[in-house]
Design an enzyme around this catalytic site. Structure first.
Site, PDB file in Angstrom:
ATOM      1  N   ARG A  70       2.683   2.256  14.895  1.00 20.54           N
ATOM      2  CA  ARG A  70       1.362   2.417  14.260  1.00 20.54           C
ATOM      3  C   ARG A  70       0.225   1.960  15.167  1.00 20.54           C
ATOM      4  O   ARG A  70      -0.899   2.448  15.058  1.00 20.54           O
ATOM      5  CB  ARG A  70       1.352   1.634  12.933  1.00 20.54           C
ATOM      6  CG  ARG A  70       0.134   1.893  12.043  1.00 20.54           C
ATOM      7  CD  ARG A  70       0.405   1.331  10.653  1.00 20.54           C
ATOM      8  NE  ARG A  70      -0.690   1.500   9.706  1.00 20.54           N
ATOM      9  CZ  ARG A  70      -1.481   0.521   9.292  1.00 20.54           C
ATOM     10  NH1 ARG A  70      -1.302  -0.717   9.745  1.00 20.54           N
ATOM     11  NH2 ARG A  70      -2.435   0.759   8.411  1.00 20.54           N
ATOM     12  N   ILE A  89      -7.225   4.094   8.613  1.00 22.84           N
ATOM     13  CA  ILE A  89      -5.812   4.475   8.663  1.00 22.84           C
ATOM     14  C   ILE A  89      -5.241   3.956   7.354  1.00 22.84           C
ATOM     15  O   ILE A  89      -5.536   2.832   6.935  1.00 22.84           O
ATOM     16  CB  ILE A  89      -5.114   3.846   9.896  1.00 22.84           C
ATOM     17  CG1 ILE A  89      -3.666   4.331  10.048  1.00 22.84           C
ATOM     18  CG2 ILE A  89      -5.135   2.322   9.865  1.00 22.84           C
ATOM     19  CD1 ILE A  89      -3.006   3.901  11.378  1.00 22.84           C
ATOM     20  N   SER A  90      -4.432   4.770   6.673  1.00 22.53           N
ATOM     21  CA  SER A  90      -3.913   4.361   5.367  1.00 22.53           C
ATOM     22  C   SER A  90      -2.981   3.160   5.494  1.00 22.53           C
ATOM     23  O   SER A  90      -2.345   2.946   6.528  1.00 22.53           O
ATOM     24  CB  SER A  90      -3.144   5.502   4.708  1.00 22.53           C
ATOM     25  OG  SER A  90      -3.986   6.600   4.494  1.00 22.53           O
ATOM     26  N   GLN A  91      -2.881   2.431   4.383  1.00 19.49           N
ATOM     27  CA  GLN A  91      -1.948   1.308   4.301  1.00 19.49           C
ATOM     28  C   GLN A  91      -0.513   1.856   4.451  1.00 19.49           C
ATOM     29  O   GLN A  91      -0.192   2.890   3.846  1.00 19.49           O
ATOM     30  CB  GLN A  91      -2.152   0.726   2.905  1.00 19.49           C
ATOM     31  CG  GLN A  91      -1.534  -0.584   2.642  1.00 19.49           C
ATOM     32  CD  GLN A  91      -1.563  -0.882   1.141  1.00 19.49           C
ATOM     33  OE1 GLN A  91      -1.709  -0.003   0.300  1.00 19.49           O
ATOM     34  NE2 GLN A  91      -1.414  -2.143   0.836  1.00 19.49           N
ATOM     35  N   PRO A  92       0.333   1.192   5.227  1.00 17.91           N
ATOM     36  CA  PRO A  92       1.700   1.696   5.391  1.00 17.91           C
ATOM     37  C   PRO A  92       2.426   1.935   4.065  1.00 17.91           C
ATOM     38  O   PRO A  92       3.148   2.933   3.921  1.00 17.91           O
ATOM     39  CB  PRO A  92       2.397   0.595   6.204  1.00 17.91           C
ATOM     40  CG  PRO A  92       1.286  -0.028   6.978  1.00 17.91           C
ATOM     41  CD  PRO A  92       0.079   0.031   6.094  1.00 17.91           C
TER      42      PRO A  92
END
Ligand code: SAH
Length: 226
Positions: free
Chosen positions: A38, A64-67
């Site tokens: 990431r 960036i989206s949360q994992p």
């Protein structure tokens, strides 16, 4: 892959444990998240936080989206399939931002068609994906409300920006059994999954409370209009 193999090994393992604790059960998804580095999608100043379970800035007022969210959406998208490897021919991703979710999806589909409305992010995501030698993602500069190929059918659609209501037009792009996974709402949002049963029938389900950037109409050349 530069900076991928064993970089940040311990924190990457911890992230997978966190996702398991949060209820992600599909090992194909956990495996995909552990394969994609990431930090490559972030500015170097943020690398030390790249494996925290949180969204982080990618500029242009986007994140960036949360994992966990990437894992959950992917888990829902593939939930009706069982085999390993590429379970789909073609997926549509709307709001691809820096390309992180696209990279995860590239593991599940022969091809990923990604659409992003902010031009510099389109450029950035192409660079990020090529650093990882991922070449089955096609990133297009466009508006996810309309700029998709109208006659194409997709085996799944993921949208990473929240419209007030999900666009009905997207349902017509799904093949039978395929799912649209999309956050819906304004200040409060829910993750929705719409399954196309056949051309006259759909099934709607609601999952987690989520917090996505709004899905905006039109393209942006520089990201200054957001
Ligand atoms: N998928 C990304 C998350 C990006 S955030 C990840 O992997 O982390 C959501 C993105 O949706 C933003 O980059 C935003 O510019 C984009 N977006 C918002 N409305 C859109 C639209 N109508 N069409 C395409 N992209 C859109």
């Amino acid at each position: 892959m530069t900076n991928s193999g064993f970089t940040f090994r311990r924190v990457r393992e911890e992230l997978i444990e966190t996702l398991l604790d949060l209820g992600i059960k599909d090992f194909r998804v956990l495996d995909a998240i552990s394969q994609i580095p990431r930090h490559i999608f972030l500015d170097e100043a943020l690398w030390s936080r790249a494996y925290e379970n949180r969204s982080l800035t990618i500029g242009y007022r986007q994140t960036i989206s949360q994992p966990y969210i990437v894992a959950k959406m992917t888990e829902l998208l593939v939930s009706h399939t069982k085999s390993r490897g590429k379970v789909f021919e073609s997926i549509l991703e709307i709001g691809s931002g820096c390309g992180y979710q696209s990279a995860v999806l590239s593991i599940f589909s022969e091809e990923v068609h990604a659409i992003e409305r902010i031009k510099p992010l389109v450029q950035k995501s192409r660079e990020n994906l090529s650093k990882l030698k991922i070449n089955n993602v096609l990133v297009k500069h466009g508006d996810g409300y309309q700029d998709w190929e109208k006659e194409k059918k997709y085996d799944g659609i993921i949208c990473a920006a929240a419209p007030r209501e999900y666009p009905n037009d997207l349902i017509s792009l799904l093949s039978n059994d395929a799912k649209l996974v999309i956050p819906v709402g304004g200040t409060t949002q829910k993750l929705n999954m719409i399954t196309k049963i056949n051309k006259d029938e759909i099934k709607e389900e609601e999952f987690d409370d989520v917090s996505f950037v709004p899905m905006l109409a039109g393209k942006s050349e520089d990201g200054n209009d957001v």
